[in-house]
Design an enzyme around this catalytic site. Structure first.
Site, short mmCIF file in Angstrom:
data_model
loop_
_atom_site.label_atom_id
_atom_site.label_comp_id
_atom_site.label_asym_id
_atom_site.label_seq_id
_atom_site.Cartn_x
_atom_site.Cartn_y
_atom_site.Cartn_z
CB SER A 23 -40.70 -4.39 -1.21
OG SER A 23 -41.17 -3.31 -0.48
NE ARG A 27 -43.36 -8.54 -1.37
CZ ARG A 27 -43.43 -7.54 -0.49
NH1 ARG A 27 -42.32 -7.03 0.03
NH2 ARG A 27 -44.61 -7.05 -0.10
CG ASP A 321 -42.56 3.21 2.15
OD1 ASP A 321 -43.37 3.33 3.09
OD2 ASP A 321 -42.17 2.09 1.74
CE LYS A 348 -46.77 2.92 5.68
NZ LYS A 348 -46.88 1.58 5.14
NE ARG A 352 -42.09 6.89 7.52
CZ ARG A 352 -41.80 5.82 6.78
NH1 ARG A 352 -42.54 5.54 5.73
NH2 ARG A 352 -40.76 5.07 7.07
NE ARG A 396 -39.22 4.34 3.43
CZ ARG A 396 -38.34 3.64 2.72
NH1 ARG A 396 -37.34 4.24 2.13
NH2 ARG A 396 -38.45 2.34 2.60
C1 S3P Z 1 -44.08 -2.79 2.12
C2 S3P Z 1 -45.36 -2.28 2.10
C3 S3P Z 1 -45.69 -0.96 2.64
C4 S3P Z 1 -44.46 -0.07 2.80
C5 S3P Z 1 -43.31 -0.80 3.44
C6 S3P Z 1 -42.93 -2.01 2.60
C7 S3P Z 1 -43.86 -4.15 1.61
O1 S3P Z 1 -46.26 -1.13 3.92
O2 S3P Z 1 -44.76 1.08 3.55
O3 S3P Z 1 -42.18 0.04 3.55
O4 S3P Z 1 -42.70 -4.54 1.37
O5 S3P Z 1 -44.86 -4.87 1.41
P1 S3P Z 1 -47.84 -1.47 4.11
O6 S3P Z 1 -48.11 -2.79 3.52
O7 S3P Z 1 -48.06 -1.47 5.60
O8 S3P Z 1 -48.56 -0.36 3.41
#
Ligand code: S3P
Length: 443
Positions: A23, A27, A321, A348, A352, A396
């Site tokens: 994540s 970003r 996750d 996902k 899942r 995963r």
């Molecule tokens: C993420 C948010 C989550 C997560 C994904 C990464 C992110 O998803 O499951 O692996 O980087 O903002 P959701 O925003 O759909 O819950």
């Protein structure tokens, strides 16, 4: 396709580092591209998902380079400075890359085309298309707003106030990134708090963003649009969602003890650690510190007996996750583990909920899904294993069942481990160095 098998492991021992947080890596590249000047990023996750985001940002005008020491440099174009890409932006398996970039381009006055792999093209995009349309952007998409789709960025972007209807950091982040190039204040209200890496990083890059608690325990986030983002160097913490795999493998193999160094411990990501402790795990943090606005620690874990627990729905966003590997831990525990509020797991990289329950049953574990609740019955002994599990293009699911195989009575195979590289390049090597026996299956 790369089939993998995982057989009875030696006790896991040693210290390791997992790759950078997925994540935060997405970003860092996106905000680096929207800053004016040069941002340097250390420990960026070099997984396929993040590399796709880097490629898309290059197509949108940013210059992004990697040196031979793994240091990444992003030369940003500034807020509003992205350019119309020549080709289609292919985000591969990455929901985060697709949704966050759709947010960023929604308030740039050009047209872009997004696509992804078979898994990504099935995932719901209406959740971002709906709020982003309110900024003035237009979308042409397949049924259900799925990819491939075209975004016609707003010629005169409008700031919006939006209450996120599902607990999703991706949706929140898409709206905030769109808000960057809208005049005035963009407001996002999330009734349930989700990972806040976008907010932390916007602050790190000099944006004016305020976060206040709502009366119902959620958050109200206000971003002032059209800032000049300042380039800001950062080091990406180890990904807690990747650390979860060696941690659970250690817990379920008697005689094991490892330390994972430099793992992110942002409180909105640590639901798994809390749950494992409630199950009886001996898990401790050392050397807690802050880097680039994010908390980091060394996480030490020892094998031990686990007991079943009730995991409340309110905890789901902080470990969304981690349910595949938590369900594996639960199958070694004594008693019933009930995991509630898991509706989001259906959308996902695979469904899942179905993939976890189906895979566990194949491995001889009593696992049931009732609505959004997953229940796993453990009897305190290793499950039978001895099954072939379909990974369903889901990294995963693949890694969770390899962890299960490492301590089950018989080896477990997965049909395809290729997607592991989306989030955890070097997974097999790292796990085997600690003690597991994961190997490619030659056909
Ligand atoms: C993420 C948010 C989550 C997560 C994904 C990464 C992110 O998803 O499951 O692996 O980087 O903002 P959701 O925003 O759909 O819950």
């Amino acid at each position: 396709m790369t089939a993998l098998s995982s057989g009875s492991s030696r006790p896991l021992r040693g210290r390791c580092r997992v790759p950078g947080d997925k994540s935060i890596s997405h970003r860092a590249l996106i905000l680096g591209a929207l800053a004016v000047g040069r941002t340097r990023v250390r420990n960026l996750l070099e997984g396929e998902d993040v590399l796709r985001t880097a490629a898309a940002l290059r197509a949108l005008g940013a210059r992004i380079e990697r040196d031979h020491n793994g240091l990444w440099t992003v030369h940003g174009v500034g807020v509003g400075g992205m350019v119309e890409p020549d080709g289609v932006l292919d985000l591969g398996n990455s929901g985060t890359g697709a949704r966050l970039l759709m947010g960023a381009v929604a308030t740039h006055a050009f047209t872009s085309f997004f696509t992804g792999d078979e898994s990504l093209c099935q995932r719901p995009m209406a959740r971002v298309v709906e709020p982003l349309s309110r900024t003035g952007a237009r979308f042409v998409a397949r049924d259900g707003s799925r990819l491939p789709l075209a975004v016609m960025g707003a010629p005169s972007p409008m700031p919006i106030a939006y209450t996120v209807p599902v607990p999703s950091a991706q949706v929140k982040s898409a709206v905030l990134l769109a808000g960057l190039n809208a005049p005035g204040e963009t407001t996002v209200i999330e009734p349930v708090a989700t990972r806040d890496h976008t907010e932390n990083m916007l602050r790190h890059f000099g944006a004016t963003i305020t976060v206040t608690a709502t009366e119902t325990g959620g958050k109200r986030i206000v971003l002032v649009g059209q800032p000049e983002l300042k380039p800001a160097d950062l080091t990406v913490p180890g990904d807690p969602s990747s650390a979860a795999f060696p941690i659970v493998a250690t817990l379920i193999r008697s005689g094991s003890a490892i330390t994972v160094e430099g793992v992110g411990t942002n409180p909105l990501r640590t639901g798994l650690y809390q749950t494992l402790r409630e199950m009886g795990a001996r898990l401790t943090f050392a050397k807690e510190r802050i880097t680039g606005g994010e908390r980091v620690a060394d996480v030490a874990i020892k094998a031990g007996d686990l007991k079943g627990v009730d995991v409340p729905a309110a905890r789901a966003p902080s470990m969304i996750d981690e349910y595949p590997v938590l369900a594996v831990a639960a199958s070694f525990a004594k008693g019933r583990t009930v995991m509630r509020g898991l509706g989001e797991l259906r959308v996902k990289e695979s469904d899942r909920l179905a993939a976890i329950a189906g895979g566990l049953r194949k491995c001889g574990v009593d696992a049931t899904v009732d609505g959004d609740t997953l229940t796993v019955e453990g009897n305190g002994t290793p499950p039978k294993g001895g099954a072939l599990v379909a990974a369903q293009l889901d990294h995963r699911i693949a890694m969770a069942f390899l962890v299960l195989g490492s301590a089950a009575r018989k080896p477990v195979r997965i049909d395809d481990g290729a997607t592991i590289a989306t989030s955890f390049p070097g997974f097999v090597k790292l796990m085997n160095r600690l003690g597991t026996r994961i190997a490619e299956v030659r056909r």
